[in-house]
Design a protein around this motif. Structure first.
Motif, PDB file in Angstrom:
ATOM      1  N   PRO A  94      49.240  38.364  32.932  1.00  0.00           N
ATOM      2  CA  PRO A  94      48.312  36.963  32.311  1.00  0.00           C
ATOM      3  C   PRO A  94      47.259  37.243  33.205  1.00  0.00           C
ATOM      4  O   PRO A  94      46.594  36.163  32.644  1.00  0.00           O
ATOM      5  N   LEU A  95      46.983  37.936  34.038  1.00  0.00           N
ATOM      6  CA  LEU A  95      45.811  37.667  34.983  1.00  0.00           C
ATOM      7  C   LEU A  95      44.902  38.859  34.162  1.00  0.00           C
ATOM      8  O   LEU A  95      46.369  40.366  33.990  1.00  0.00           O
ATOM      9  N   PRO A  96      43.806  39.944  33.765  1.00  0.00           N
ATOM     10  CA  PRO A  96      43.419  41.129  33.627  1.00  0.00           C
ATOM     11  C   PRO A  96      43.893  41.830  35.244  1.00  0.00           C
ATOM     12  O   PRO A  96      43.556  41.737  35.935  1.00  0.00           O
ATOM     13  N   THR A  97      44.591  42.125  34.916  1.00  0.00           N
ATOM     14  CA  THR A  97      45.349  43.714  35.503  1.00  0.00           C
ATOM     15  C   THR A  97      45.133  45.360  35.428  1.00  0.00           C
ATOM     16  O   THR A  97      45.489  45.613  34.136  1.00  0.00           O
ATOM     17  N   GLY A  98      44.789  45.856  36.869  1.00  0.00           N
ATOM     18  CA  GLY A  98      44.912  47.411  36.353  1.00  0.00           C
ATOM     19  C   GLY A  98      45.301  48.277  37.564  1.00  0.00           C
ATOM     20  O   GLY A  98      46.031  47.371  38.460  1.00  0.00           O
ATOM     21  N   VAL A  99      45.965  49.388  37.348  1.00  0.00           N
ATOM     22  CA  VAL A  99      46.936  49.816  38.386  1.00  0.00           C
ATOM     23  C   VAL A  99      45.659  51.314  37.847  1.00  0.00           C
ATOM     24  O   VAL A  99      45.595  52.088  37.370  1.00  0.00           O
ATOM     25  N   ALA A 100      46.218  51.255  39.196  1.00  0.00           N
ATOM     26  CA  ALA A 100      44.963  53.053  40.043  1.00  0.00           C
ATOM     27  C   ALA A 100      46.132  53.900  41.040  1.00  0.00           C
ATOM     28  O   ALA A 100      46.733  53.445  41.317  1.00  0.00           O
ATOM     29  N   VAL A 101      46.345  54.955  40.316  1.00  0.00           N
ATOM     30  CA  VAL A 101      47.214  56.080  40.656  1.00  0.00           C
ATOM     31  C   VAL A 101      46.791  57.138  41.981  1.00  0.00           C
ATOM     32  O   VAL A 101      45.842  57.882  41.034  1.00  0.00           O
ATOM     33  N   THR A 102      47.127  57.614  43.078  1.00  0.00           N
ATOM     34  CA  THR A 102      46.601  58.023  43.362  1.00  0.00           C
ATOM     35  C   THR A 102      48.024  58.712  44.723  1.00  0.00           C
ATOM     36  O   THR A 102      48.377  58.757  44.469  1.00  0.00           O
ATOM     37  N   PRO A 103      47.466  60.375  44.659  1.00  0.00           N
ATOM     38  CA  PRO A 103      48.247  61.302  45.887  1.00  0.00           C
ATOM     39  C   PRO A 103      48.542  60.577  47.401  1.00  0.00           C
ATOM     40  O   PRO A 103      47.657  60.814  47.242  1.00  0.00           O
ATOM     41  N   ALA A 104      49.576  59.795  47.642  1.00  0.00           N
ATOM     42  CA  ALA A 104      49.190  59.684  48.782  1.00  0.00           C
ATOM     43  C   ALA A 104      48.486  60.940  49.803  1.00  0.00           C
ATOM     44  O   ALA A 104      48.957  62.377  50.173  1.00  0.00           O
ATOM     45  N   GLY A 105      47.599  60.191  50.548  1.00  0.00           N
ATOM     46  CA  GLY A 105      47.106  60.810  51.603  1.00  0.00           C
ATOM     47  C   GLY A 105      45.407  61.396  50.788  1.00  0.00           C
ATOM     48  O   GLY A 105      44.678  62.321  51.768  1.00  0.00           O
ATOM     49  N   SER A 106      46.053  60.980  49.697  1.00  0.00           N
ATOM     50  CA  SER A 106      44.297  61.765  48.890  1.00  0.00           C
ATOM     51  C   SER A 106      43.041  60.945  49.662  1.00  0.00           C
ATOM     52  O   SER A 106      43.042  59.605  49.873  1.00  0.00           O
ATOM     53  N   GLU A 107      41.950  61.873  48.972  1.00  0.00           N
ATOM     54  CA  GLU A 107      40.756  60.728  49.335  1.00  0.00           C
ATOM     55  C   GLU A 107      40.482  58.927  48.849  1.00  0.00           C
ATOM     56  O   GLU A 107      40.708  58.444  49.499  1.00  0.00           O
ATOM     57  N   HIS A 108      40.938  59.440  48.168  1.00  0.00           N
ATOM     58  CA  HIS A 108      41.132  58.270  46.689  1.00  0.00           C
ATOM     59  C   HIS A 108      42.568  57.081  47.462  1.00  0.00           C
ATOM     60  O   HIS A 108      42.403  55.544  47.338  1.00  0.00           O
ATOM     61  N   ASP A 109      43.831  57.617  47.333  1.00  0.00           N
ATOM     62  CA  ASP A 109      44.357  56.503  48.724  1.00  0.00           C
ATOM     63  C   ASP A 109      44.059  56.008  49.902  1.00  0.00           C
ATOM     64  O   ASP A 109      44.245  55.124  49.383  1.00  0.00           O
ATOM     65  N   LEU A 110      43.298  56.840  50.473  1.00  0.00           N
ATOM     66  CA  LEU A 110      42.479  56.283  51.884  1.00  0.00           C
ATOM     67  C   LEU A 110      41.576  55.005  51.625  1.00  0.00           C
ATOM     68  O   LEU A 110      41.565  54.333  52.453  1.00  0.00           O
ATOM     69  N   ARG A 111      40.845  55.724  49.991  1.00  0.00           N
ATOM     70  CA  ARG A 111      40.064  54.747  50.495  1.00  0.00           C
ATOM     71  C   ARG A 111      40.480  53.531  49.663  1.00  0.00           C
ATOM     72  O   ARG A 111      40.195  52.123  49.835  1.00  0.00           O
ATOM     73  N   PHE A 112      41.563  52.981  48.840  1.00  0.00           N
ATOM     74  CA  PHE A 112      42.353  52.183  48.239  1.00  0.00           C
ATOM     75  C   PHE A 112      43.610  51.577  49.366  1.00  0.00           C
ATOM     76  O   PHE A 112      43.047  50.417  49.686  1.00  0.00           O
ATOM     77  N   THR A 113      43.413  51.990  50.472  1.00  0.00           N
ATOM     78  CA  THR A 113      44.536  51.645  51.733  1.00  0.00           C
ATOM     79  C   THR A 113      43.389  51.253  52.618  1.00  0.00           C
ATOM     80  O   THR A 113      43.576  49.953  52.921  1.00  0.00           O
ATOM     81  N   ARG A 114      43.143  52.675  53.279  1.00  0.00           N
ATOM     82  CA  ARG A 114      42.924  51.678  54.147  1.00  0.00           C
ATOM     83  C   ARG A 114      41.165  50.331  54.613  1.00  0.00           C
ATOM     84  O   ARG A 114      41.149  50.111  55.046  1.00  0.00           O
ATOM     85  N   THR A 115      40.406  50.758  53.129  1.00  0.00           N
ATOM     86  CA  THR A 115      39.341  49.513  53.266  1.00  0.00           C
ATOM     87  C   THR A 115      39.939  48.306  52.869  1.00  0.00           C
ATOM     88  O   THR A 115      39.250  46.975  53.666  1.00  0.00           O
ATOM     89  N   TRP A 116      40.723  48.263  52.141  1.00  0.00           N
ATOM     90  CA  TRP A 116      41.365  46.479  52.097  1.00  0.00           C
ATOM     91  C   TRP A 116      42.238  46.509  53.105  1.00  0.00           C
ATOM     92  O   TRP A 116      41.861  45.434  53.147  1.00  0.00           O
ATOM     93  N   GLU A 117      43.268  47.034  53.706  1.00  0.00           N
ATOM     94  CA  GLU A 117      43.409  46.347  54.630  1.00  0.00           C
ATOM     95  C   GLU A 117      42.807  46.521  56.727  1.00  0.00           C
ATOM     96  O   GLU A 117      42.720  44.903  56.589  1.00  0.00           O
TER      97      GLU A 117
END
Length: 155
Positions: A94-117
């Motif tokens: 119902p809203l514009p939605t995207g999903v990013a897939v990353t391996p846990a512990g990767s640079e991209h994973d950390l960017r998505f998890t740590r920054t938003w936390e």
């Protein structure tokens, strides 16, 4: 840039989308995974245009098989930014939605998890994030440049 509104205006819908996609992925994927709500719509005090960002974390060996499986259910978006640790898809919702897939512990994973936390835990960081959005809302290139530098500072 579309009108910016408080994320709280979208939070219930974003959580409903998250629940629906978690159920879908639980049925689809045999591999262990974790689906998180990230992005501006995940932080009640943040300003957002109302899009929903989901982050799918998987074990590194499962990354390629999971990405292959997702190409059957989601639309591939921004293939030019795909990397060995990042794939992106659009989700019909119902809203514009995207999903990013990353391996846990990767640079991209950390960017998505740590920054938003970190952002969600600190009102001063939310204020700084909102300021970037407001100052550069009419120049997407400048917005992305400043947002990227801001997020780099949070890692």
């Amino acid at each position: 840039m579309p009108e910016l509104r408080p994320a709280a205006d979208f939070l219930d819908d974003a959580h409903a989308i998250l629940r629906r996609e978690r159920a879908r992925l639980d049925e689809l994927l045999a591999q262990p995974h974790e689906l998180l709500l990230v992005g501006g719509s995940s932080v009640p005090g943040a300003l957002t245009k109302g899009d929903v960002d989901l982050h799918l974390r998987v074990a590194a060996p499962d990354f390629r098989p999971v990405v292959a499986a997702l190409t059957d259910v989601y639309e591939v978006v921004l293939p030019e930014i795909w990397q060995d640790t990042l794939a992106t898809f659009a989700v019909e919702a119902p809203l514009p939605t995207g999903v990013a897939v990353t391996p846990a512990g990767s640079e991209h994973d950390l960017r998505f998890t740590r920054t938003w936390e970190r952002l969600a835990a600190d009102p001063a960081l939310v204020e700084a994030y909102n300021d970037i959005k407001l100052r550069h809302r009419d120049d997407p290139g400048e917005y992305e440049r400043h947002k990227s530098a801001f997020f780099d500072s949070l890692l």
